[in-house]
Design a protein around this motif. Sequence first.
Motif, PDB file in Angstrom:
ATOM      1  N   PHE A  74       0.629   1.545  -4.441  1.00 27.83           N
ATOM      2  CA  PHE A  74       0.455   1.154  -3.044  1.00 27.83           C
ATOM      3  C   PHE A  74       0.329   2.244  -2.051  1.00 27.83           C
ATOM      4  O   PHE A  74      -0.603   2.160  -1.202  1.00 27.83           O
ATOM      5  CB  PHE A  74       1.581   0.105  -2.817  1.00 27.83           C
ATOM      6  N   THR A  75       1.302   3.101  -2.045  1.00 27.67           N
ATOM      7  CA  THR A  75       1.032   4.188  -1.441  1.00 27.67           C
ATOM      8  C   THR A  75      -0.019   5.183  -1.240  1.00 27.67           C
ATOM      9  O   THR A  75      -0.681   5.538  -0.655  1.00 27.67           O
ATOM     10  CB  THR A  75       2.485   4.961  -1.251  1.00 27.67           C
ATOM     11  N   THR A  76      -0.316   5.344  -2.641  1.00 27.64           N
ATOM     12  CA  THR A  76      -1.557   6.184  -3.028  1.00 27.64           C
ATOM     13  C   THR A  76      -2.827   5.489  -2.567  1.00 27.64           C
ATOM     14  O   THR A  76      -3.766   5.903  -1.885  1.00 27.64           O
ATOM     15  CB  THR A  76      -1.981   6.210  -4.609  1.00 27.64           C
ATOM     16  N   GLY A  77      -2.947   4.331  -2.593  1.00 30.19           N
ATOM     17  CA  GLY A  77      -4.122   3.458  -2.171  1.00 30.19           C
ATOM     18  C   GLY A  77      -4.208   3.628  -0.611  1.00 30.19           C
ATOM     19  O   GLY A  77      -5.275   3.838  -0.055  1.00 30.19           O
ATOM     20  N   ILE A  78      -3.214   3.301   0.180  1.00 26.82           N
ATOM     21  CA  ILE A  78      -3.077   3.387   1.513  1.00 26.82           C
ATOM     22  C   ILE A  78      -3.358   4.769   2.013  1.00 26.82           C
ATOM     23  O   ILE A  78      -3.939   4.858   3.108  1.00 26.82           O
ATOM     24  CB  ILE A  78      -1.853   2.641   2.457  1.00 26.82           C
ATOM     25  N   LYS A  79      -2.995   5.707   1.308  1.00 29.06           N
ATOM     26  CA  LYS A  79      -3.278   7.190   1.821  1.00 29.06           C
ATOM     27  C   LYS A  79      -4.732   7.520   1.625  1.00 29.06           C
ATOM     28  O   LYS A  79      -5.490   8.142   2.342  1.00 29.06           O
ATOM     29  CB  LYS A  79      -2.657   8.022   0.907  1.00 29.06           C
ATOM     30  N   GLU A  80      -5.559   7.030   0.546  1.00 34.67           N
ATOM     31  CA  GLU A  80      -6.886   7.013   0.461  1.00 34.67           C
ATOM     32  C   GLU A  80      -7.591   6.366   1.451  1.00 34.67           C
ATOM     33  O   GLU A  80      -8.566   6.925   1.993  1.00 34.67           O
ATOM     34  CB  GLU A  80      -7.318   6.315  -1.125  1.00 34.67           C
ATOM     35  N   VAL A  81      -7.225   5.240   1.777  1.00 34.41           N
ATOM     36  CA  VAL A  81      -7.817   4.479   2.987  1.00 34.41           C
ATOM     37  C   VAL A  81      -7.693   5.300   4.289  1.00 34.41           C
ATOM     38  O   VAL A  81      -8.717   5.170   5.038  1.00 34.41           O
ATOM     39  CB  VAL A  81      -7.247   3.100   3.143  1.00 34.41           C
ATOM     40  N   LEU A 108       9.448  -0.447  -9.881  1.00 26.94           N
ATOM     41  CA  LEU A 108       9.052  -1.001  -8.899  1.00 26.94           C
ATOM     42  C   LEU A 108       8.706   0.094  -7.711  1.00 26.94           C
ATOM     43  O   LEU A 108       7.807  -0.077  -7.146  1.00 26.94           O
ATOM     44  CB  LEU A 108       9.731  -2.136  -8.389  1.00 26.94           C
ATOM     45  N   VAL A 109       9.675   0.976  -7.721  1.00 24.50           N
ATOM     46  CA  VAL A 109       9.590   2.151  -6.820  1.00 24.50           C
ATOM     47  C   VAL A 109       8.503   2.958  -7.238  1.00 24.50           C
ATOM     48  O   VAL A 109       7.758   3.430  -6.253  1.00 24.50           O
ATOM     49  CB  VAL A 109      10.772   3.040  -6.780  1.00 24.50           C
ATOM     50  N   ASP A 110       8.005   3.096  -8.465  1.00 25.71           N
ATOM     51  CA  ASP A 110       6.998   3.827  -8.881  1.00 25.71           C
ATOM     52  C   ASP A 110       5.630   3.142  -8.481  1.00 25.71           C
ATOM     53  O   ASP A 110       4.676   3.637  -8.048  1.00 25.71           O
ATOM     54  CB  ASP A 110       7.067   4.191 -10.309  1.00 25.71           C
ATOM     55  N   LEU A 111       5.899   1.994  -8.715  1.00 27.63           N
ATOM     56  CA  LEU A 111       4.633   0.986  -8.275  1.00 27.63           C
ATOM     57  C   LEU A 111       4.297   1.148  -6.746  1.00 27.63           C
ATOM     58  O   LEU A 111       3.134   1.365  -6.366  1.00 27.63           O
ATOM     59  CB  LEU A 111       4.965  -0.502  -8.638  1.00 27.63           C
ATOM     60  N   ILE A 112       5.081   1.107  -5.879  1.00 22.48           N
ATOM     61  CA  ILE A 112       5.056   1.542  -4.652  1.00 22.48           C
ATOM     62  C   ILE A 112       4.336   2.722  -4.319  1.00 22.48           C
ATOM     63  O   ILE A 112       3.518   3.099  -3.549  1.00 22.48           O
ATOM     64  CB  ILE A 112       6.499   1.317  -3.736  1.00 22.48           C
ATOM     65  N   GLN A 113       5.014   3.875  -4.805  1.00 24.09           N
ATOM     66  CA  GLN A 113       4.723   5.508  -4.725  1.00 24.09           C
ATOM     67  C   GLN A 113       3.265   5.577  -5.204  1.00 24.09           C
ATOM     68  O   GLN A 113       2.489   5.988  -4.635  1.00 24.09           O
ATOM     69  CB  GLN A 113       5.681   6.259  -5.284  1.00 24.09           C
TER      70      GLN A 113
END
Length: 202
Positions: free
Chosen positions: A30-37, A22-27
């Motif tokens: 989700f985090t990769t996606g929000i950084k791209e936005v 789950l930590v990898d899923l966040i990093q």
Amino acid sequence: MAYNAEGAKAVASDAVAANADLVDLIQSGFTTGIKEVGRLFEEKKLFLPHIMAAAAAMNGGIDILMPVITKQGKDADEGLGKFVICSIEGDIHSIGKDIVAIMLKVAGFSVLNIGRDVPLKDILAACKDNNAKYVGTSALMTSTMVNQKTFEELLRKEGVRDKIVTNVGGAPVTQQWADEIGADVYSENASDAVAKMTKIAG
């Protein structure tokens, strides 16, 4: 990237059911996606409503993951020591800081997440009242970074600087800035924070 909160929740629920990392899923997710936005926003290809919609989608997924990740954490009363974490005075951003807090807890720290836009005197009080070994401040804007420097000065003035390990992070924060203000540790992201802090906690 599609601002789909229900989709993000579904992915999170599927990951929990599959006993995934789950930590990898966040990093990595989700985090990769929000950084791209965020990158597209900086390039003026997206606007504030897009950022807010993307953050809402991400939060929908993280709200499902965080209770599970917390349960998986080590339940030692003290563990690796008490760690106060917050977004520095003037800074209302919290997503990145919240992820760091969760991962530190999973790693075995006793984490006190005192929120965002926290006055420097309140951070100091939290450190003193809880006999914290570590304190982490996040600054997502260059205008609030200066408060990390002021906080280092406050700790010295109060005579507690040598009793606590300071960790600084946030998008505009660098190793050079950490060195300049006298912070002990610079963390580039959540994984970096956990790696460096567990090494210090030893």
